[in-house]
Design an enzyme around this catalytic site. Structure first.
Site, PDB file in Angstrom:
ATOM      1  N   SER A  79      15.019 -27.649 -26.414  1.00 20.16           N
ATOM      2  CA  SER A  79      16.280 -26.905 -26.353  1.00 20.16           C
ATOM      3  C   SER A  79      16.634 -26.589 -24.908  1.00 20.16           C
ATOM      4  O   SER A  79      15.741 -26.397 -24.065  1.00 20.16           O
ATOM      5  CB  SER A  79      16.102 -25.595 -27.124  1.00 20.16           C
ATOM      6  OG  SER A  79      17.131 -24.690 -26.813  1.00 20.16           O
ATOM      7  N   TYR A  89      10.577 -17.449 -29.112  1.00 22.73           N
ATOM      8  CA  TYR A  89      11.135 -18.727 -29.591  1.00 22.73           C
ATOM      9  C   TYR A  89      11.187 -19.743 -28.442  1.00 22.73           C
ATOM     10  O   TYR A  89      10.718 -20.875 -28.566  1.00 22.73           O
ATOM     11  CB  TYR A  89      12.541 -18.511 -30.189  1.00 22.73           C
ATOM     12  CG  TYR A  89      13.385 -19.751 -30.147  1.00 22.73           C
ATOM     13  CD1 TYR A  89      13.147 -20.796 -31.033  1.00 22.73           C
ATOM     14  CD2 TYR A  89      14.394 -19.909 -29.193  1.00 22.73           C
ATOM     15  CE1 TYR A  89      13.892 -21.968 -30.976  1.00 22.73           C
ATOM     16  CE2 TYR A  89      15.143 -21.064 -29.123  1.00 22.73           C
ATOM     17  CZ  TYR A  89      14.894 -22.088 -30.010  1.00 22.73           C
ATOM     18  OH  TYR A  89      15.627 -23.246 -29.939  1.00 22.73           O
ATOM     19  N   LYS A 146       9.136 -23.584 -27.538  1.00 24.46           N
ATOM     20  CA  LYS A 146       9.709 -24.868 -27.099  1.00 24.46           C
ATOM     21  C   LYS A 146       9.041 -25.324 -25.798  1.00 24.46           C
ATOM     22  O   LYS A 146       8.666 -26.486 -25.641  1.00 24.46           O
ATOM     23  CB  LYS A 146      11.227 -24.741 -26.897  1.00 24.46           C
ATOM     24  CG  LYS A 146      12.014 -24.502 -28.177  1.00 24.46           C
ATOM     25  CD  LYS A 146      11.974 -25.703 -29.105  1.00 24.46           C
ATOM     26  CE  LYS A 146      12.756 -25.493 -30.381  1.00 24.46           C
ATOM     27  NZ  LYS A 146      12.411 -26.465 -31.432  1.00 24.46           N
TER      28      LYS A 146
HETATM   29  C1  UD1 Z   1      21.149 -19.490 -28.769  1.00 25.95           C
HETATM   30  C2  UD1 Z   1      19.808 -18.990 -28.315  1.00 25.95           C
HETATM   31  C3  UD1 Z   1      19.007 -20.167 -27.811  1.00 25.95           C
HETATM   32  C4  UD1 Z   1      18.868 -21.207 -28.897  1.00 25.95           C
HETATM   33  C5  UD1 Z   1      20.243 -21.625 -29.395  1.00 25.95           C
HETATM   34  C6  UD1 Z   1      20.146 -22.561 -30.611  1.00 25.95           C
HETATM   35  C7  UD1 Z   1      20.061 -16.662 -27.643  1.00 25.95           C
HETATM   36  C8  UD1 Z   1      20.020 -15.698 -26.507  1.00 25.95           C
HETATM   37  N1  UD1 Z   1      19.971 -17.959 -27.299  1.00 25.95           N
HETATM   38  O1  UD1 Z   1      21.796 -20.105 -27.645  1.00 25.95           O
HETATM   39  O2  UD1 Z   1      17.737 -19.729 -27.387  1.00 25.95           O
HETATM   40  O3  UD1 Z   1      18.195 -22.338 -28.412  1.00 25.95           O
HETATM   41  O4  UD1 Z   1      20.983 -20.461 -29.789  1.00 25.95           O
HETATM   42  O5  UD1 Z   1      19.744 -21.904 -31.751  1.00 25.95           O
HETATM   43  O6  UD1 Z   1      20.157 -16.272 -28.798  1.00 25.95           O
HETATM   44  N2  UD1 Z   1      28.360 -15.433 -29.187  1.00 25.95           N
HETATM   45  C9  UD1 Z   1      29.247 -14.415 -29.492  1.00 25.95           C
HETATM   46  N3  UD1 Z   1      29.193 -13.871 -30.746  1.00 25.95           N
HETATM   47  C10 UD1 Z   1      28.293 -14.266 -31.701  1.00 25.95           C
HETATM   48  C11 UD1 Z   1      27.382 -15.306 -31.372  1.00 25.95           C
HETATM   49  C12 UD1 Z   1      27.439 -15.865 -30.105  1.00 25.95           C
HETATM   50  O7  UD1 Z   1      30.072 -14.026 -28.671  1.00 25.95           O
HETATM   51  O8  UD1 Z   1      28.286 -13.703 -32.810  1.00 25.95           O
HETATM   52  C13 UD1 Z   1      28.433 -16.081 -27.846  1.00 25.95           C
HETATM   53  C14 UD1 Z   1      27.166 -15.950 -27.023  1.00 25.95           C
HETATM   54  O9  UD1 Z   1      27.159 -14.774 -26.264  1.00 25.95           O
HETATM   55  C15 UD1 Z   1      27.238 -17.227 -26.172  1.00 25.95           C
HETATM   56  C16 UD1 Z   1      27.949 -18.238 -27.085  1.00 25.95           C
HETATM   57  O10 UD1 Z   1      28.636 -17.462 -28.055  1.00 25.95           O
HETATM   58  O11 UD1 Z   1      28.025 -17.024 -25.028  1.00 25.95           O
HETATM   59  C17 UD1 Z   1      27.000 -19.181 -27.799  1.00 25.95           C
HETATM   60  O12 UD1 Z   1      26.013 -18.441 -28.482  1.00 25.95           O
HETATM   61  P1  UD1 Z   1      24.976 -19.108 -29.490  1.00 25.95           P
HETATM   62  O13 UD1 Z   1      25.687 -19.958 -30.456  1.00 25.95           O
HETATM   63  O14 UD1 Z   1      24.099 -18.020 -30.044  1.00 25.95           O
HETATM   64  O15 UD1 Z   1      24.127 -20.092 -28.558  1.00 25.95           O
HETATM   65  P2  UD1 Z   1      23.269 -19.787 -27.237  1.00 25.95           P
HETATM   66  O16 UD1 Z   1      23.362 -18.371 -26.798  1.00 25.95           O
HETATM   67  O17 UD1 Z   1      23.653 -20.803 -26.222  1.00 25.95           O
END
Ligand code: UD1
Length: 349
Positions: free
Chosen positions: A131, A155, A159
């Site tokens: 990842s 987690y 990885k």
């Molecule tokens: C997350 C994990 C990462 C994992 C990946 C795949 C964290 C900190 N990181 O990555 O370790 O490998 O998922 O499972 O959890 N967001 C919102 N609202 C939400 C959800 C997300 O604003 O309800 C935003 C986040 O702040 C981020 C973006 O959307 O900026 C993407 O988030 P997300 O889909 O959770 O992915 P990652 O943070 O990149």
């Protein structure tokens, strides 16, 4: 007649696994799935079989936990595998902080058991689901495969540790051929709308959450952080269509046949950064649904901007993502609207 190659896919009933299995079948591979169905459904396996048409006959499934060495031995004893694609693992960051031993046991012990059984049966070709989380908070973007590695939670550490384990076993035995694929943010679904992402419980990731708001399962999306140094203040990520990602695995399998591959790592992303608000806007356009937003504080551990350098995969795997965010959102909505409750709708009283 030449026998088709058999590939073992761990976690093949899951989101990325099921899409990859379909591409394998369509590519003419025989495929065996092992999955403990912890965060996945056997219905996905059935649907993949149907989508593959005649080639669906080349798919078989075993409900099995990788830590059950005896059961895994039996699968290897019944089929000579050309290679293994290893997806199986737990992936919720928050849960991993609460239950680190669960994550270390499931992800690390599961992988070590798999590697032991593979070695014992002379199967030494592996594609592993790593990842972009191993880049931590990258100092610059795009992230190249040479960036320093770090992990901010259990987690992510699983990885990172598995990547190191793979490098170590290759150093100890050069017969191994291993490709570590660092996924950026997989989204979307198969264009048929028949398979897609169906997380248990409250989704941790952006697009599954957006999708559940769109179908009325949740009132609003909480936007984590509006004060990042980005175009609109929200976090930027490299979203990649899950079918593109699945195709990346077929390219990796082909690469494993090359001489002298050793243990190599490739990013699978698009090389483009998209903010949370841009993603929401694209989804609203694709679905015609309004996504109510609640602006909130940053989520601890979140990086500001993460996107991939795609040069190495393009050059050496001969693979490049084809789809953009409009197609990702179109296919995500197609899946969501046809399956608002995922594979197993709630039973009415
Ligand atoms: C997350 C994990 C990462 C994992 C990946 C795949 C964290 C900190 N990181 O990555 O370790 O490998 O998922 O499972 O959890 N967001 C919102 N609202 C939400 C959800 C997300 O604003 O309800 C935003 C986040 O702040 C981020 C973006 O959307 O900026 C993407 O988030 P997300 O889909 O959770 O992915 P990652 O943070 O990149």
């Amino acid at each position: 007649m030449l026998m088709a190659k058999s590939i073992l896919v761990t976690g093949g009933a899951g989101y990325i696994g099921s899409h990859t299995v379909l591409q394998l079948l369509l590519g003419g591979y025989r495929t065996v799935i092992v999955d403990n169905l912890d965060n996945s459904s056997e219905i996905a396996v059935r649907r993949v079989k149907e989508l593959a048409g005649d080639l669906g006959k080349n798919l078989s499934f075993h409900k099995l936990d990788l830590r059950d060495k005896r059961a895994l031995e039996k699968v290897f004893a019944s089929t000579p595998f050309e290679a293994v694609i290893h997806f199986a693992g737990l992936k919720a960051v928050g849960e991993s902080v609460q239950k680190p031993l669960l994550y270390y046991d499931n992800n690390l012990v599961g992988t070590i058991t798999l590697l032991e059984v593979m070695a014992a049966h002379g199967c030494k070709k592996l594609v592993f689901s790593s990842s972009a989380t191993v880049y931590g908070w990258p100092k610059e973007v795009p992230c190249t495969e040479e960036f320093p590695l770090s992990a901010a939670n259990p987690y992510g550490r699983t990885k990172l540790f598995i990547e190191e384990i793979c490098r170590d076993i290759y150093s100890s035995d050069s017969e191994w051929k291993i490709i570590l694929l660092r996924y950026f943010n997989p989204v979307g679904a198969h264009p048929s709308g028949y398979i897609g992402e169906d997380p248990r419980g409250i989704p941790n990731n952006l697009m599954p959450f957006v999708q559940q708001v769109a179908v009325g399962r949740r009132p609003a999306l909480t936007v984590f952080g509006t004060d990042y140094s980005t175009k609109d203040g929200t976090g930027v990520r490299d979203y990649i269509h899950v079918v593109d990602l699945a195709d990346g695995h077929i390219a990796a399998l082909r690469k494993l046949d090359a001489a002298g591959i050793g243990c190599e790592v490739y990013n699978l992303g698009t090389g483009k950064g998209t903010s949370v608000l841009e993603m929401v806007a694209a989804f609203e356009k694709a679905s015609g649904k309004k996504i109510p937003l609640v602006m909130s504080a940053r989520r601890p551990g979140d990086a500001e901007i993460v996107y991939a350098s795609t040069h190495k995969a393009e050059k050496e795997l001969n693979w490049k993502a084809k789809y953009g965010i409009d197609e990702m959102c179109r296919d995500q909505w197609n899946w969501a609207s046809k399956n608002p409750y995922g594979y197993e709708p709630p039973k009415s009283n």
